[in-house]
Design a protein around this motif. Structure first.
Motif, PDB file in Angstrom:
ATOM      1  N   VAL A 681       0.861  -1.293  -0.057  1.00  0.00           N
ATOM      2  CA  VAL A 681       0.098   0.075   0.048  1.00  0.00           C
ATOM      3  C   VAL A 681       0.827   1.232   0.034  1.00  0.00           C
ATOM      4  CG1 VAL A 681      -1.691   1.348   0.932  1.00  0.00           C
ATOM      5  CG2 VAL A 681      -1.779  -1.290   1.392  1.00  0.00           C
ATOM      6  N   ARG A 682       0.897   2.133  -0.911  1.00  0.00           N
ATOM      7  CA  ARG A 682       1.466   3.245  -1.067  1.00  0.00           C
ATOM      8  C   ARG A 682       0.758   4.598  -1.145  1.00  0.00           C
ATOM      9  NH1 ARG A 682       4.218   1.765  -5.118  1.00  0.00           N
ATOM     10  NH2 ARG A 682       5.985   1.068  -4.026  1.00  0.00           N
ATOM     11  N   TYR A 683       1.109   5.473  -0.153  1.00  0.00           N
ATOM     12  CA  TYR A 683       0.258   6.916  -0.231  1.00  0.00           C
ATOM     13  C   TYR A 683       1.212   7.830  -0.188  1.00  0.00           C
ATOM     14  CZ  TYR A 683      -4.066   4.086   1.268  1.00  0.00           C
ATOM     15  OH  TYR A 683      -4.869   3.352   1.462  1.00  0.00           O
ATOM     16  N   THR A 684       0.722   9.136  -0.856  1.00  0.00           N
ATOM     17  CA  THR A 684       1.353  10.250  -0.807  1.00  0.00           C
ATOM     18  C   THR A 684       0.701  11.250   0.124  1.00  0.00           C
ATOM     19  OG1 THR A 684       2.207   9.764  -3.160  1.00  0.00           O
ATOM     20  CG2 THR A 684       2.414  12.085  -2.017  1.00  0.00           C
ATOM     21  N   ARG A 685       1.402  12.039   0.913  1.00  0.00           N
ATOM     22  CA  ARG A 685       0.795  13.044   1.625  1.00  0.00           C
ATOM     23  C   ARG A 685       1.639  14.332   1.540  1.00  0.00           C
ATOM     24  NH1 ARG A 685      -2.826   9.837   2.707  1.00  0.00           N
ATOM     25  NH2 ARG A 685      -3.425   9.176   4.798  1.00  0.00           N
ATOM     26  N   VAL A 686       0.858  15.623   1.701  1.00  0.00           N
ATOM     27  CA  VAL A 686       1.587  16.791   1.658  1.00  0.00           C
ATOM     28  C   VAL A 686       1.376  17.477   2.829  1.00  0.00           C
ATOM     29  CG1 VAL A 686       1.245  19.108   0.350  1.00  0.00           C
ATOM     30  CG2 VAL A 686       0.708  16.882  -0.761  1.00  0.00           C
ATOM     31  N   LEU A 687       2.725  18.035   3.401  1.00  0.00           N
ATOM     32  CA  LEU A 687       2.525  18.676   4.849  1.00  0.00           C
ATOM     33  C   LEU A 687       2.840  20.382   4.391  1.00  0.00           C
ATOM     34  CD1 LEU A 687       4.568  16.399   6.859  1.00  0.00           C
ATOM     35  CD2 LEU A 687       2.739  17.315   7.636  1.00  0.00           C
ATOM     36  N   THR A 688       2.136  21.139   5.083  1.00  0.00           N
ATOM     37  CA  THR A 688       2.320  22.482   4.951  1.00  0.00           C
ATOM     38  C   THR A 688       3.044  23.107   6.372  1.00  0.00           C
ATOM     39  OG1 THR A 688       0.447  22.768   3.546  1.00  0.00           O
ATOM     40  CG2 THR A 688       1.047  24.789   4.572  1.00  0.00           C
ATOM     41  N   VAL A 717      12.624  19.861   4.101  1.00  0.00           N
ATOM     42  CA  VAL A 717      13.197  21.204   4.544  1.00  0.00           C
ATOM     43  C   VAL A 717      12.255  22.168   3.892  1.00  0.00           C
ATOM     44  CG1 VAL A 717      15.163  22.827   4.067  1.00  0.00           C
ATOM     45  CG2 VAL A 717      15.590  20.285   4.252  1.00  0.00           C
ATOM     46  N   PHE A 718      11.572  23.072   4.859  1.00  0.00           N
ATOM     47  CA  PHE A 718      10.977  24.132   4.567  1.00  0.00           C
ATOM     48  C   PHE A 718      11.739  25.383   4.800  1.00  0.00           C
ATOM     49  CE2 PHE A 718       8.228  20.616   6.224  1.00  0.00           C
ATOM     50  CZ  PHE A 718       7.495  20.459   5.103  1.00  0.00           C
ATOM     51  N   ASP A 719      11.799  26.182   3.676  1.00  0.00           N
ATOM     52  CA  ASP A 719      12.539  27.512   3.542  1.00  0.00           C
ATOM     53  C   ASP A 719      11.641  28.530   4.197  1.00  0.00           C
ATOM     54  OD1 ASP A 719      14.664  26.203   2.534  1.00  0.00           O
ATOM     55  OD2 ASP A 719      14.071  26.566   0.410  1.00  0.00           O
ATOM     56  N   GLU A 723       4.963  27.227   2.903  1.00  0.00           N
ATOM     57  CA  GLU A 723       5.751  26.213   1.935  1.00  0.00           C
ATOM     58  C   GLU A 723       5.142  24.712   2.167  1.00  0.00           C
ATOM     59  OE1 GLU A 723      10.023  26.411  -0.232  1.00  0.00           O
ATOM     60  OE2 GLU A 723       9.678  26.083   1.859  1.00  0.00           O
ATOM     61  N   ARG A 724       4.880  24.062   1.018  1.00  0.00           N
ATOM     62  CA  ARG A 724       4.363  22.530   1.136  1.00  0.00           C
ATOM     63  C   ARG A 724       5.503  21.496   0.564  1.00  0.00           C
ATOM     64  NH1 ARG A 724      -1.395  22.514   0.249  1.00  0.00           N
ATOM     65  NH2 ARG A 724      -1.093  20.834  -1.402  1.00  0.00           N
ATOM     66  N   ARG A 725       5.443  20.647   1.324  1.00  0.00           N
ATOM     67  CA  ARG A 725       6.421  19.530   0.871  1.00  0.00           C
ATOM     68  C   ARG A 725       5.700  18.265   0.843  1.00  0.00           C
ATOM     69  NH1 ARG A 725       8.842  22.708  -1.097  1.00  0.00           N
ATOM     70  NH2 ARG A 725      10.964  23.506  -0.528  1.00  0.00           N
ATOM     71  N   ARG A 726       6.021  17.295  -0.052  1.00  0.00           N
ATOM     72  CA  ARG A 726       5.409  16.016  -0.380  1.00  0.00           C
ATOM     73  C   ARG A 726       6.060  14.829  -0.007  1.00  0.00           C
ATOM     74  NH1 ARG A 726       1.292  15.170  -4.115  1.00  0.00           N
ATOM     75  NH2 ARG A 726       1.571  17.346  -4.771  1.00  0.00           N
ATOM     76  N   TYR A 727       5.579  13.912   0.483  1.00  0.00           N
ATOM     77  CA  TYR A 727       6.373  12.554   0.879  1.00  0.00           C
ATOM     78  C   TYR A 727       5.765  11.445   0.465  1.00  0.00           C
ATOM     79  CZ  TYR A 727       3.911  11.718   5.200  1.00  0.00           C
ATOM     80  OH  TYR A 727       3.040  11.515   6.282  1.00  0.00           O
ATOM     81  N   THR A 728       6.312  10.235   0.300  1.00  0.00           N
ATOM     82  CA  THR A 728       5.549   9.134  -0.057  1.00  0.00           C
ATOM     83  C   THR A 728       5.802   8.161   0.677  1.00  0.00           C
ATOM     84  OG1 THR A 728       5.453   9.741  -2.463  1.00  0.00           O
ATOM     85  CG2 THR A 728       5.091   7.294  -1.949  1.00  0.00           C
ATOM     86  N   VAL A 729       5.073   7.314   1.219  1.00  0.00           N
ATOM     87  CA  VAL A 729       5.025   6.330   2.348  1.00  0.00           C
ATOM     88  C   VAL A 729       4.567   4.979   1.739  1.00  0.00           C
ATOM     89  CG1 VAL A 729       3.248   7.073   3.490  1.00  0.00           C
ATOM     90  CG2 VAL A 729       4.984   5.320   4.663  1.00  0.00           C
ATOM     91  N   THR A 730       5.484   3.954   1.795  1.00  0.00           N
ATOM     92  CA  THR A 730       5.068   2.641   1.261  1.00  0.00           C
ATOM     93  C   THR A 730       5.044   1.610   2.258  1.00  0.00           C
ATOM     94  OG1 THR A 730       6.361   3.099  -0.712  1.00  0.00           O
ATOM     95  CG2 THR A 730       5.923   0.863  -0.394  1.00  0.00           C
ATOM     96  N   PHE A 731       3.905   0.925   2.553  1.00  0.00           N
ATOM     97  CA  PHE A 731       3.630   0.158   3.557  1.00  0.00           C
ATOM     98  C   PHE A 731       3.847  -1.627   2.957  1.00  0.00           C
ATOM     99  CE2 PHE A 731       1.518   3.765   4.664  1.00  0.00           C
ATOM    100  CZ  PHE A 731       1.813   4.160   5.879  1.00  0.00           C
ATOM    101  N   VAL A 732       4.549  -2.408   3.160  1.00  0.00           N
ATOM    102  CA  VAL A 732       4.721  -3.880   2.798  1.00  0.00           C
ATOM    103  C   VAL A 732       4.466  -4.790   3.854  1.00  0.00           C
ATOM    104  CG1 VAL A 732       6.116  -5.200   1.188  1.00  0.00           C
ATOM    105  CG2 VAL A 732       6.152  -2.905   0.960  1.00  0.00           C
TER     106      VAL A 732
END
Length: 770
Positions: A681-688, A717-719, A723-732
């Motif tokens: 299962v793979r999801y992408t999230r965005v943090l502000t 890293v948030f300058d 600012e928004r940054r994206r990450y992807t988390v994979t669950f196996v």
């Protein structure tokens, strides 16, 4: 009122519990969703169009008086009393999107500020001066949809409050028992909505309502929840000496607007929707609803529909999770744009004791405030086996000849706890021991009983049952009461009655969202009813102690108001994220939160993100924000038809050109991982970034050995702020390891100032064999 609901939809004609008198009705209330963009230009208002449309129906019973409500904001459509022929005609109309039956909901029914760390009025709250924050919250309005308001309560005193914000459009509705002059700068609005209720009970001779169609609270529940959210400081508050001190709400300087939508036989969907419609137009900033929500499709859920419009307009919506725990999958109000609130305990208790004739002394709880039963041991009776209902102390089940002058042991369950005490008292008993069964486990909820009574958990209850059954007439007991005790450990503990997951509507969204104080909460009360709510209870009190997710919901509503005051630019989802990602999951002994049902370790299907922590929530560092378009994509992913999505979203020309891979892709502050046909299962999230410029966060993951978790990137890293940054988390789900039914973990983004934590629930709906 501590009733529970599983969120089951109850249609008027088929309800056999609440409304048996309508079993053979031909007319009932329906809510009709209209195609707003199809309104002919010949009609000036929606009301004119809806009324004309009803009159045009070619049925013998067509009646313009059948129109109950016109909805313009929370919903596009109307509520009307219709017969089957009219319903069929409407469903075939080109102007109508959908027609569905009325719903009946139920209510989900001071130490708290100290427990939450809000008591120091002159201190700093993560850099925010509490006084300044209270000043800012003067502009925040909390709309409470409930049983109305008791405006004379000191909790709604407006001393020192500035004029009402000019933007406010609400009103103070007058009536036979409610003068508009009762509103002030604190209680700035009061309305009532009863057309759905009166339609349901109007022809029933067995329903003798004493309620006038005004905002006056004849139940107490609405006054309790409103004062919990935003009650003013009231010195020397208590319930007959219990929990004495200064009572106050969460946001003491926020405004309150009361919308009475709940009546003696329940809360009717048409009335709730009308209340939400009005509250949104009036200009509330927070909607607090301690009442039962749906557990079915969102387009059939009145509360979910109205809450979506509120969310779009920047209004934070907080709802109670329900009181159907400890059973699994009992949640209501699970729409992802709603904050779903469960209940936990405080570090305050009201001990009471049962000393048996064999010398054993057992501790329980009670709010009994009378003269007591003295120090002399008297016989205990337990009627198990003599009558199928006598062990439960049901009405008319006790024989006065066997009970008079004795302590009665009653099993908890079926009817209200305080009603059991009344039954014992009416039969001549001098005291009651109320013993939990397996259904309630070790949960203890204190009540203001009408006779000396002690509530005990299942383990203690079983020991007392064994003693009575073995000793027969030689079994004796004496009851005593210990007042108020503070700094109880462990706390908080998740209330056994608090409804829990998994989320049966959208399993990919973890619910409940959070827990807050909901056990033995002191708050304002209606002076027309006794603390037990029983007709025979003639005692009067300005404050009452109640338990339920009804009580935890307004705590979160009030805290949301404070966050809104501190960060007026934040969206409802940003506020929700801040409350969730800063919640704690360890009690005041630094141990994992426990479940009061059996003392076991709790988990995120029970407590969601954990217990609210307002000190951290005001400065969360990062938030998971969600836009309206994200929610529309979510609804499209569920496979709803366009007309059903339009029922919720109320936008013309909606298309589902964008869909998520699955509903769990929504940018939610928590994760619910379902390993079905795939191990991955793979999801992408965005943090502000809502913290400081130049912030760096590193990820940490905690979880079960059966799951491998990979996060990319591992550093954000948030300058800049915003600012928004994206990450992807994979669950196996790992091969070669037999998976459990469910497991739990967390993912956190950390720096020296912040820990932004997302709870993770794992489940294996289909056990993977390869």
């Amino acid at each position: 009122m501590v009733g529970g609901t599983s969120g089951v939809w109850l249609s008027f004609c088929f309800t056999t519990v609440l409304l048996p008198f309508l079993a053979f009705c031909t007319k009932q209330t329906y809510i009709v969703h209209m195609k707003q963009d199809h309104k002919p230009s010949t009609y000036t208002t929606n009301h004119d169009w809806y009324s004309a449309h009803l009159q045009s129906l070619k049925t013998s019973d067509s009646d313009s008086d059948s129109l109950l409500y016109t909805y313009t904001t929370a919903f596009h459509g109307f509520a009307a009393v219709l017969d089957p022929n009219q319903v069929q005609a409407l469903r075939q109309s080109d102007f109508v999107l959908d027609v569905y039956e009325e719903t009946v909901y139920t209510l989900h029914t001071t130490r708290t500020p100290v427990f939450l760390g809000l008591e120091n009025q002159l201190g700093l709250w993560d850099g925010h001066n509490i006084q300044d924050l209270n000043q800012a919250s003067h502009d925040v309005v909390i709309g409470v949809l409930d049983t109305g308001i008791w405006p004379e309560s000191k909790s709604f005193d407006d001393s020192g409050m500035p004029p009402v914000p000019a933007r406010w459009k609400g009103e103070c509705e007058g009536g036979v028992d409610f003068s508009p002059s009762l509103c002030n700068r604190k209680l700035i609005g009061a309305r009532s909505f009863s057309k759905g209720y009166h339609m349901a009970v109007g022809n029933d001779p067995t329903v003798k309502s004493k309620e006038n169609p005004t905002p006056r609270d004849q139940d107490g529940h609405g006054t309790h929840t409103a004062s919990t959210a935003a009650g003013a400081h009231v010195a020397n508050a208590s319930l007959f000496g219990y929990a004495s001190g200064t009572a106050r709400g969460m946001a003491t300087a926020a405004r309150v607007a009361a919308y009475k939508v709940c009546w003696s036989t329940g809360c009717f969907g048409s009335d709730i929707l009308a209340g939400m419609d009005r509250a949104i137009d009036d200009g509330v900033n927070v909607l607090s609803m301690s009442l039962g929500g749906g557990s079915g499709a969102y387009f059939r859920d009145t509360i979910a529909i109205g809450a979506f419009t509120a969310m779009e307009k920047g209004i934070f919506v907080s709802c109670s999770a329900g009181n159907s725990g400890p059973e699994r999958a009992t949640l209501g109000n699970v729409a992802p744009w709603i904050m779903t609130v469960g209940a936990g305990t405080l570090d305050r208790d009201f001990p009471a004791y049962a000393v048996l004739g064999n010398g054993h002394r057992f501790a329980g709880v009670s709010l009994y405030s009378g003269n007591g039963m003295g120090k002399k041991q008297v016989e205990i009776v337990y009627s198990k086996g003599n009558n199928s209902q006598s062990n439960l102390c049901m009405p008319n089940s006790l024989d006065p000849k066997l009970v008079r002058g004795k302590v009665v042991l009653c099993d908890r369950g079926v009817d209200a706890r305080v009603e059991k005490g009344l039954v014992v008292k009416q039969a001549g008993g001098v005291g009651m021991i109320l013993a939990n069964t397996a259904a309630s486990g070790e949960e203890l909820v204190a009540d203001s009983h009408l006779l000396p009574a002690v509530a005990v958990g299942k383990k203690v209850g079983d020991q007392i049952r064994e003693y009575v059954l073995k000793s027969g007439k030689k079994a004796t007991a004496v009851l005593s009461f210990g007042g108020t005790v503070l700094n109880v450990k462990p706390s908080p503990v998740v209330a056994a009655f608090s409804s829990r997951g998994p989320n049966m509507v959208t399993p990919e969204i973890l619910k409940p969202d959070i827990i807050g104080p909901g056990v033995n909460i002191l708050a304002g009360w209606s002076s027309v009813i006794g603390p037990t709510g029983l007709e025979q209870d003639t005692r009067k009190t300005s404050f009452n102690i109640m338990s339920g997710t009804s009580m935890s919901c307004p705590h979160i509503s009030g805290l949301a108001a404070l966050l809104k005051a501190a960060h007026p630019e934040w969206s409802p989802s940003a506020i929700k994220s801040a409350l969730m990602t800063t919640a704690y999951t360890k009690d005041n002994t630094n141990s994992p939160l426990r479940d009061a049902a059996d003392g076991s370790i709790s988990n995120s299907q029970i407590h969601g993100a954990g217990h609210v922590n307002p000190h951290l929530a005001i400065s969360p560092g990062l938030v998971y924000d969600i836009s309206t378009s994200d929610y529309i994509t979510f609804l499209c992913t569920l496979g709803y038809a366009i007309e059903h999505i339009q029922t919720i979203v109320k936008h013309p020309n909606i298309t589902c050109s964008r869909k998520f891979r699955d509903p769990g892709q929504l940018n939610y502050p928590s994760f619910s991982i379902l390993f079905g046909k795939s191990r991955v299962v793979r999801y992408t999230r965005v943090l502000t970034n809502v913290g400081a410029a130049g912030s760096t966060y590193n990820v940490s993951v905690d979880g079960p050995e059966e799951v491998a978790v990979t996060v990319k990137p591992t550093r954000l890293v948030f300058d800049k702020v915003g600012e928004r940054r994206r990450y992807t988390v994979t669950f196996v789900s790992k091969k070669g390891i037999s998976p459990p039914k469910e497991a739990f973990g967390s993912l956190a983004w950390n720096n020296d100032q912040h820990q932004v934590t997302s709870q993770i629930a794992y489940s294996w709906p289909q056990l993977l064999l390869q």
